[in-house]
Scaffold this motif. Structure first.
Motif, PDB file in Angstrom:
ATOM      1  N   GLY A 140     -41.791 -27.855 -57.854  1.00 33.13           N
ATOM      2  CA  GLY A 140     -41.188 -27.880 -56.535  1.00 33.13           C
ATOM      3  C   GLY A 140     -40.729 -29.255 -56.092  1.00 33.13           C
ATOM      4  N   ASN A 141     -40.389 -30.125 -57.026  1.00 26.89           N
ATOM      5  CA  ASN A 141     -39.962 -31.460 -56.652  1.00 26.89           C
ATOM      6  C   ASN A 141     -38.449 -31.586 -56.577  1.00 26.89           C
ATOM      7  OD1 ASN A 141     -39.365 -31.352 -59.341  1.00 26.89           O
ATOM      8  ND2 ASN A 141     -40.472 -33.177 -59.917  1.00 26.89           N
ATOM      9  N   THR A 142     -37.739 -30.484 -56.668  1.00 31.68           N
ATOM     10  CA  THR A 142     -36.281 -30.538 -56.596  1.00 31.68           C
ATOM     11  C   THR A 142     -35.826 -31.001 -55.220  1.00 31.68           C
ATOM     12  OG1 THR A 142     -36.158 -28.727 -58.171  1.00 31.68           O
ATOM     13  CG2 THR A 142     -34.173 -29.206 -56.919  1.00 31.68           C
ATOM     14  N   GLY A 143     -36.477 -30.539 -54.180  1.00 28.43           N
ATOM     15  CA  GLY A 143     -36.107 -30.936 -52.827  1.00 28.43           C
ATOM     16  C   GLY A 143     -36.294 -32.421 -52.582  1.00 28.43           C
ATOM     17  N   GLY A 171     -33.150 -34.963 -51.664  1.00 29.12           N
ATOM     18  CA  GLY A 171     -33.138 -35.820 -50.480  1.00 29.12           C
ATOM     19  C   GLY A 171     -32.902 -37.280 -50.816  1.00 29.12           C
ATOM     20  N   ILE A 172     -33.606 -37.769 -51.833  1.00 27.34           N
ATOM     21  CA  ILE A 172     -33.462 -39.162 -52.237  1.00 27.34           C
ATOM     22  C   ILE A 172     -32.041 -39.439 -52.714  1.00 27.34           C
ATOM     23  CG2 ILE A 172     -34.172 -40.865 -53.966  1.00 27.34           C
ATOM     24  CD1 ILE A 172     -36.987 -39.600 -53.799  1.00 27.34           C
ATOM     25  N   CYS A 173     -31.525 -38.567 -53.563  1.00 20.74           N
ATOM     26  CA  CYS A 173     -30.197 -38.798 -54.146  1.00 20.74           C
ATOM     27  C   CYS A 173     -29.080 -38.630 -53.122  1.00 20.74           C
ATOM     28  CB  CYS A 173     -29.984 -37.884 -55.342  1.00 20.74           C
ATOM     29  SG  CYS A 173     -31.012 -38.340 -56.755  1.00 20.74           S
ATOM     30  N   ILE A 174     -29.240 -37.714 -52.194  1.00 22.06           N
ATOM     31  CA  ILE A 174     -28.220 -37.573 -51.149  1.00 22.06           C
ATOM     32  C   ILE A 174     -28.200 -38.818 -50.265  1.00 22.06           C
ATOM     33  CG2 ILE A 174     -27.595 -36.300 -49.052  1.00 22.06           C
ATOM     34  CD1 ILE A 174     -28.461 -33.751 -50.517  1.00 22.06           C
ATOM     35  N   ALA A 175     -29.383 -39.348 -49.937  1.00 27.96           N
ATOM     36  CA  ALA A 175     -29.442 -40.565 -49.134  1.00 27.96           C
ATOM     37  C   ALA A 175     -28.779 -41.729 -49.871  1.00 27.96           C
ATOM     38  CB  ALA A 175     -30.885 -40.905 -48.793  1.00 27.96           C
ATOM     39  N   LEU A 176     -29.060 -41.862 -51.161  1.00 33.05           N
ATOM     40  CA  LEU A 176     -28.418 -42.914 -51.942  1.00 33.05           C
ATOM     41  C   LEU A 176     -26.914 -42.663 -52.077  1.00 33.05           C
ATOM     42  CD1 LEU A 176     -31.050 -43.465 -54.774  1.00 33.05           C
ATOM     43  CD2 LEU A 176     -30.529 -44.973 -52.844  1.00 33.05           C
ATOM     44  N   SER A 212     -34.345 -30.853 -61.987  1.00 32.08           N
ATOM     45  CA  SER A 212     -34.526 -29.838 -63.022  1.00 32.08           C
ATOM     46  C   SER A 212     -35.240 -30.374 -64.258  1.00 32.08           C
ATOM     47  CB  SER A 212     -33.176 -29.259 -63.433  1.00 32.08           C
ATOM     48  OG  SER A 212     -32.413 -30.249 -64.092  1.00 32.08           O
ATOM     49  N   ILE A 213     -35.380 -31.699 -64.355  1.00 35.57           N
ATOM     50  CA  ILE A 213     -36.069 -32.281 -65.507  1.00 35.57           C
ATOM     51  C   ILE A 213     -37.569 -32.113 -65.328  1.00 35.57           C
ATOM     52  CG2 ILE A 213     -36.576 -34.432 -66.726  1.00 35.57           C
ATOM     53  CD1 ILE A 213     -33.801 -35.406 -65.926  1.00 35.57           C
ATOM     54  N   ASP A 214     -38.229 -31.607 -66.370  1.00 35.30           N
ATOM     55  CA  ASP A 214     -39.684 -31.465 -66.341  1.00 35.30           C
ATOM     56  C   ASP A 214     -40.287 -32.747 -66.888  1.00 35.30           C
ATOM     57  OD1 ASP A 214     -42.206 -30.494 -66.101  1.00 35.30           O
ATOM     58  OD2 ASP A 214     -42.110 -29.267 -67.906  1.00 35.30           O
ATOM     59  N   MET A 215     -40.931 -33.527 -66.025  1.00 41.98           N
ATOM     60  CA  MET A 215     -41.418 -34.836 -66.431  1.00 41.98           C
ATOM     61  C   MET A 215     -42.835 -34.807 -66.997  1.00 41.98           C
ATOM     62  SD  MET A 215     -39.734 -37.476 -63.885  1.00 41.98           S
ATOM     63  CE  MET A 215     -38.043 -37.331 -63.394  1.00 41.98           C
ATOM     64  N   SER A 216     -43.520 -33.681 -66.903  1.00 47.42           N
ATOM     65  CA  SER A 216     -44.868 -33.608 -67.454  1.00 47.42           C
ATOM     66  C   SER A 216     -44.814 -33.059 -68.877  1.00 47.42           C
ATOM     67  CB  SER A 216     -45.739 -32.714 -66.584  1.00 47.42           C
ATOM     68  OG  SER A 216     -45.235 -31.401 -66.578  1.00 47.42           O
ATOM     69  N   PHE A 249     -26.687 -35.486 -58.845  1.00 50.17           N
ATOM     70  CA  PHE A 249     -27.783 -36.233 -59.462  1.00 50.17           C
ATOM     71  C   PHE A 249     -29.143 -35.698 -59.024  1.00 50.17           C
ATOM     72  CE2 PHE A 249     -24.589 -39.684 -60.103  1.00 50.17           C
ATOM     73  CZ  PHE A 249     -24.687 -39.713 -61.487  1.00 50.17           C
ATOM     74  N   GLY A 250     -29.258 -35.273 -57.766  1.00 52.76           N
ATOM     75  CA  GLY A 250     -30.518 -34.706 -57.280  1.00 52.76           C
ATOM     76  C   GLY A 250     -30.881 -33.421 -57.996  1.00 52.76           C
ATOM     77  N   ALA A 251     -29.890 -32.570 -58.235  1.00 51.10           N
ATOM     78  CA  ALA A 251     -30.147 -31.329 -58.955  1.00 51.10           C
ATOM     79  C   ALA A 251     -30.523 -31.610 -60.412  1.00 51.10           C
ATOM     80  CB  ALA A 251     -28.919 -30.426 -58.895  1.00 51.10           C
TER      81      ALA A 251
END
Length: 62
Positions: A11-14, A18-23, A50-54, A44-46
């Motif tokens: 659930g970290n897509t949101g 937010g971060i990428c839209i602000a940038l 979508s990348i699974d970092m774990s 870029f936010g999407a």
């Protein structure tokens, strides 16, 4: 009652959106084209969301 299967999406897509839209807005202001900045921020936010970092243990799945 039946047990519901939990989604594996963290659930970290949101957060990334937010971060990428602000940038993107900041870069859009610098480039004097806010629309392009917002669009790039969403893209870029999407992508980052979508990348699974774990790391997944494939042995546990088998």
């Amino acid at each position: 009652m039946s047990k519901q299967k939990k989604s594996e999406n963290k659930g970290n897509t949101g957060m990334w959106m937010g971060i990428c839209i602000a940038l993107g807005v900041a870069f859009g202001i610098m480039m004097d084209n806010i629309g392009i900045g917002i669009a790039l921020g969403v893209a870029f936010g999407a992508a980052l969301g979508s990348i699974d970092m774990s790391p997944k243990d494939k042995e546990k799945e088998e």
